[in-house]
Design a protein around this motif. Structure first.
Motif, PDB file in Angstrom:
ATOM      1  N   ASP A   1      16.755  56.891  62.000  1.00  0.00           N
ATOM      2  CA  ASP A   1      17.719  55.819  61.806  1.00  0.00           C
ATOM      3  C   ASP A   1      18.608  55.152  63.120  1.00  0.00           C
ATOM      4  OD1 ASP A   1      16.779  55.504  59.175  1.00  0.00           O
ATOM      5  OD2 ASP A   1      18.016  56.828  58.421  1.00  0.00           O
ATOM      6  N   THR A   2      19.178  56.252  63.724  1.00  0.00           N
ATOM      7  CA  THR A   2      20.015  55.731  64.890  1.00  0.00           C
ATOM      8  C   THR A   2      19.036  55.077  65.908  1.00  0.00           C
ATOM      9  OG1 THR A   2      21.337  57.811  64.718  1.00  0.00           O
ATOM     10  CG2 THR A   2      21.365  56.692  66.618  1.00  0.00           C
ATOM     11  N   ALA A   3      17.626  55.887  66.140  1.00  0.00           N
ATOM     12  CA  ALA A   3      17.003  54.835  66.985  1.00  0.00           C
ATOM     13  C   ALA A   3      16.424  53.307  66.408  1.00  0.00           C
ATOM     14  CB  ALA A   3      15.483  55.693  67.220  1.00  0.00           C
ATOM     15  N   MET A   4      16.150  53.323  65.339  1.00  0.00           N
ATOM     16  CA  MET A   4      15.665  52.110  64.847  1.00  0.00           C
ATOM     17  C   MET A   4      16.963  50.983  64.941  1.00  0.00           C
ATOM     18  SD  MET A   4      12.857  52.169  64.190  1.00  0.00           S
ATOM     19  CE  MET A   4      12.485  50.588  63.079  1.00  0.00           C
ATOM     20  N   THR A   5      18.291  51.627  64.802  1.00  0.00           N
ATOM     21  CA  THR A   5      19.411  50.885  64.890  1.00  0.00           C
ATOM     22  C   THR A   5      19.514  50.269  66.194  1.00  0.00           C
ATOM     23  OG1 THR A   5      20.494  52.035  63.061  1.00  0.00           O
ATOM     24  CG2 THR A   5      21.887  50.765  64.530  1.00  0.00           C
ATOM     25  N   LEU A   6      19.329  51.165  67.449  1.00  0.00           N
ATOM     26  CA  LEU A   6      19.845  50.877  68.615  1.00  0.00           C
ATOM     27  C   LEU A   6      18.561  50.115  69.061  1.00  0.00           C
ATOM     28  CD1 LEU A   6      20.701  54.395  70.014  1.00  0.00           C
ATOM     29  CD2 LEU A   6      22.148  52.413  69.676  1.00  0.00           C
ATOM     30  N   ILE A   7      17.224  50.191  68.509  1.00  0.00           N
ATOM     31  CA  ILE A   7      16.199  49.462  69.093  1.00  0.00           C
ATOM     32  C   ILE A   7      16.408  47.729  68.577  1.00  0.00           C
ATOM     33  CG2 ILE A   7      13.722  49.030  68.848  1.00  0.00           C
ATOM     34  CD1 ILE A   7      13.444  51.991  68.742  1.00  0.00           C
ATOM     35  N   ASN A   8      16.610  47.770  67.139  1.00  0.00           N
ATOM     36  CA  ASN A   8      16.786  46.430  66.590  1.00  0.00           C
ATOM     37  C   ASN A   8      18.067  45.769  67.133  1.00  0.00           C
ATOM     38  OD1 ASN A   8      14.971  45.968  64.319  1.00  0.00           O
ATOM     39  ND2 ASN A   8      15.190  47.609  63.922  1.00  0.00           N
ATOM     40  N   THR A   9      18.958  46.362  67.341  1.00  0.00           N
ATOM     41  CA  THR A   9      20.332  45.919  67.902  1.00  0.00           C
ATOM     42  C   THR A   9      20.012  45.410  69.513  1.00  0.00           C
ATOM     43  OG1 THR A   9      21.693  47.112  66.779  1.00  0.00           O
ATOM     44  CG2 THR A   9      22.685  46.033  68.638  1.00  0.00           C
ATOM     45  N   SER A  10      19.420  46.144  70.169  1.00  0.00           N
ATOM     46  CA  SER A  10      18.935  45.889  71.631  1.00  0.00           C
ATOM     47  C   SER A  10      18.097  44.507  71.689  1.00  0.00           C
ATOM     48  CB  SER A  10      18.252  46.938  72.342  1.00  0.00           C
ATOM     49  OG  SER A  10      17.649  46.808  73.765  1.00  0.00           O
ATOM     50  N   HIS A  11      16.997  44.562  70.642  1.00  0.00           N
ATOM     51  CA  HIS A  11      16.343  43.547  70.583  1.00  0.00           C
ATOM     52  C   HIS A  11      17.069  42.157  70.342  1.00  0.00           C
ATOM     53  CE1 HIS A  11      13.069  40.893  68.209  1.00  0.00           C
ATOM     54  NE2 HIS A  11      12.544  40.913  69.364  1.00  0.00           N
ATOM     55  N   ARG A  12      17.793  42.162  69.382  1.00  0.00           N
ATOM     56  CA  ARG A  12      18.827  40.948  69.047  1.00  0.00           C
ATOM     57  C   ARG A  12      19.557  40.616  70.312  1.00  0.00           C
ATOM     58  NH1 ARG A  12      24.047  41.178  68.254  1.00  0.00           N
ATOM     59  NH2 ARG A  12      23.931  43.401  67.466  1.00  0.00           N
ATOM     60  N   LYS A  13      20.291  41.725  70.888  1.00  0.00           N
ATOM     61  CA  LYS A  13      21.180  41.155  72.100  1.00  0.00           C
ATOM     62  C   LYS A  13      20.240  40.705  73.374  1.00  0.00           C
ATOM     63  CE  LYS A  13      24.876  44.473  71.028  1.00  0.00           C
ATOM     64  NZ  LYS A  13      25.613  45.355  71.705  1.00  0.00           N
ATOM     65  N   LYS A  14      18.875  40.914  73.334  1.00  0.00           N
ATOM     66  CA  LYS A  14      18.322  40.532  74.572  1.00  0.00           C
ATOM     67  C   LYS A  14      17.583  39.108  74.049  1.00  0.00           C
ATOM     68  CE  LYS A  14      17.059  44.793  76.715  1.00  0.00           C
ATOM     69  NZ  LYS A  14      15.865  45.841  76.733  1.00  0.00           N
ATOM     70  N   LYS A  15      17.059  38.883  72.930  1.00  0.00           N
ATOM     71  CA  LYS A  15      16.214  37.633  72.559  1.00  0.00           C
ATOM     72  C   LYS A  15      16.886  36.724  71.695  1.00  0.00           C
ATOM     73  CE  LYS A  15      12.612  39.482  74.696  1.00  0.00           C
ATOM     74  NZ  LYS A  15      12.190  39.094  75.738  1.00  0.00           N
ATOM     75  N   LEU A  16      17.650  37.101  70.638  1.00  0.00           N
ATOM     76  CA  LEU A  16      18.198  36.112  69.618  1.00  0.00           C
ATOM     77  C   LEU A  16      19.657  35.673  70.420  1.00  0.00           C
ATOM     78  CD1 LEU A  16      17.832  34.721  66.952  1.00  0.00           C
ATOM     79  CD2 LEU A  16      18.870  36.527  65.935  1.00  0.00           C
ATOM     80  N   ASP A  17      20.449  36.842  70.743  1.00  0.00           N
ATOM     81  CA  ASP A  17      21.916  36.217  70.962  1.00  0.00           C
ATOM     82  C   ASP A  17      21.946  35.323  72.183  1.00  0.00           C
ATOM     83  OD1 ASP A  17      22.946  37.800  69.074  1.00  0.00           O
ATOM     84  OD2 ASP A  17      23.691  39.387  70.410  1.00  0.00           O
ATOM     85  N   PRO A  18      21.151  35.376  73.178  1.00  0.00           N
ATOM     86  CA  PRO A  18      21.193  34.214  74.367  1.00  0.00           C
ATOM     87  C   PRO A  18      20.777  33.075  73.609  1.00  0.00           C
ATOM     88  CG  PRO A  18      20.425  36.368  75.009  1.00  0.00           C
ATOM     89  CD  PRO A  18      20.388  36.525  73.806  1.00  0.00           C
ATOM     90  N   PHE A  19      19.670  32.946  72.735  1.00  0.00           N
ATOM     91  CA  PHE A  19      19.353  31.671  72.134  1.00  0.00           C
ATOM     92  C   PHE A  19      20.492  31.047  71.316  1.00  0.00           C
ATOM     93  CE2 PHE A  19      17.628  29.350  68.477  1.00  0.00           C
ATOM     94  CZ  PHE A  19      16.966  28.653  69.464  1.00  0.00           C
ATOM     95  N   LEU A  20      21.115  31.903  70.592  1.00  0.00           N
ATOM     96  CA  LEU A  20      22.212  31.411  69.704  1.00  0.00           C
ATOM     97  C   LEU A  20      23.391  31.061  70.609  1.00  0.00           C
ATOM     98  CD1 LEU A  20      22.305  34.092  66.817  1.00  0.00           C
ATOM     99  CD2 LEU A  20      21.354  31.720  66.771  1.00  0.00           C
ATOM    100  N   LYS A  21      23.646  31.406  71.677  1.00  0.00           N
ATOM    101  CA  LYS A  21      24.950  31.049  72.482  1.00  0.00           C
ATOM    102  C   LYS A  21      24.520  29.557  73.320  1.00  0.00           C
ATOM    103  CE  LYS A  21      26.587  35.611  73.984  1.00  0.00           C
ATOM    104  NZ  LYS A  21      26.687  36.616  74.889  1.00  0.00           N
ATOM    105  N   ASN A  22      23.350  29.393  73.280  1.00  0.00           N
ATOM    106  CA  ASN A  22      22.951  28.059  73.840  1.00  0.00           C
ATOM    107  C   ASN A  22      22.804  27.047  72.686  1.00  0.00           C
ATOM    108  OD1 ASN A  22      23.028  28.784  76.433  1.00  0.00           O
ATOM    109  ND2 ASN A  22      21.063  29.560  76.326  1.00  0.00           N
ATOM    110  N   ALA A  23      22.586  27.553  71.555  1.00  0.00           N
ATOM    111  CA  ALA A  23      22.125  26.601  70.405  1.00  0.00           C
ATOM    112  C   ALA A  23      23.346  25.870  69.910  1.00  0.00           C
ATOM    113  CB  ALA A  23      21.745  27.256  69.143  1.00  0.00           C
ATOM    114  N   SER A  24      23.337  24.549  69.556  1.00  0.00           N
ATOM    115  CA  SER A  24      24.159  23.805  69.055  1.00  0.00           C
ATOM    116  C   SER A  24      24.024  23.402  67.684  1.00  0.00           C
ATOM    117  CB  SER A  24      24.621  22.508  69.838  1.00  0.00           C
ATOM    118  OG  SER A  24      23.530  21.762  69.981  1.00  0.00           O
ATOM    119  N   VAL A  25      25.081  23.255  66.817  1.00  0.00           N
ATOM    120  CA  VAL A  25      24.964  22.934  65.617  1.00  0.00           C
ATOM    121  C   VAL A  25      25.715  21.617  65.241  1.00  0.00           C
ATOM    122  CG1 VAL A  25      25.499  23.417  63.066  1.00  0.00           C
ATOM    123  CG2 VAL A  25      24.963  25.293  64.657  1.00  0.00           C
ATOM    124  N   SER A  26      25.141  20.556  64.730  1.00  0.00           N
ATOM    125  CA  SER A  26      25.656  19.517  64.322  1.00  0.00           C
ATOM    126  C   SER A  26      25.401  18.941  62.965  1.00  0.00           C
ATOM    127  CB  SER A  26      25.343  18.499  65.331  1.00  0.00           C
ATOM    128  OG  SER A  26      23.888  18.237  65.272  1.00  0.00           O
TER     129      SER A  26
END
Length: 191
Positions: A162-187
């Motif tokens: 469970d710790t490994a799955m938490t870390l892997i999923n969090t790392s994946h989000r931080k590398k791929k989704l978070d940068p996309f969300l930072k550049n996304a704009s909502v209107s």
């Protein structure tokens, strides 16, 4: 001239939407792949636990070891019951950015909560071992000590998973989704 600019603008906008959609789709596919592989690991752990416990129970003459293998095998069956449906079910793709972010957050929280629960399992195993030491009946001592050892081992294995799955999923989000969300704009257009 307006007509040409409108067409160019339309194609630029379409390309931008297509790239954003592609990034989100790739993230979603990779997220589902990570978790499918995780279920393969958990199913393998459960299968090995069941097979090893059955063999160990059949080969040992020690009552304490038999109790260990019984409890260990029971945990293997429970783990298999949890992992197999996740392994066999078809992963659903998120329909929107909101759903994708929501499912990712839910997944990370689920694995983190399970890791915390695994600490409770390990503690419970330690309590059973302590309780075993208080027994005057040798059979009860062996039973509770065997149960405690099995719960500690299973809790530790699940804690690692469970710790490994938490870390892997969090790392994946931080590398791929978070940068996309930072550049996304909502209107809001009002429609």
């Amino acid at each position: 001239m307006k007509y040409i600019l409108s067409i160019i603008g339309f194609f630029v906008l379409q390309t931008s939407f297509a790239q954003n959609d592609s990034v989100l789709r790739q993230f979603d596919v990779h997220k589902n792949d990570i978790n499918h592989k995780g279920m393969i690991v958990l199913t393998s752990w459960a299968g090995a636990t069941i097979a090893g416990s059955a063999a160990g129970y059949g080969l040992t003459k020690s009552y304490e070891e038999q109790q260990f293998y019984l409890m260990n095998g029971a945990w293997g069956v429970i783990n298999l019951g949890i992992a197999l449906p996740g392994l066999l079910s078809k992963s659903k793709s998120s329909a929107s950015l909101y759903e994708l972010q929501k499912s990712q957050t839910k997944l990370e929280k689920l694995f983190l909560a399970n890791a915390l629960l695994d600490v409770v399992y390990i503690s419970g195993g330690c309590i059973l071992k302590q309780y075993a030491g208080e027994q005057t009946n040798d059979r009860k001592y062996q039973q509770f000590n065997g149960y405690g050892n099995a719960i500690i081992i299973q809790g530790a294995g699940l804690l690692i998973f469970d710790t490994a799955m938490t870390l892997i999923n969090t790392s994946h989000r931080k590398k791929k989704l978070d940068p996309f969300l930072k550049n996304a704009s909502v209107s809001f257009t009002g429609n």
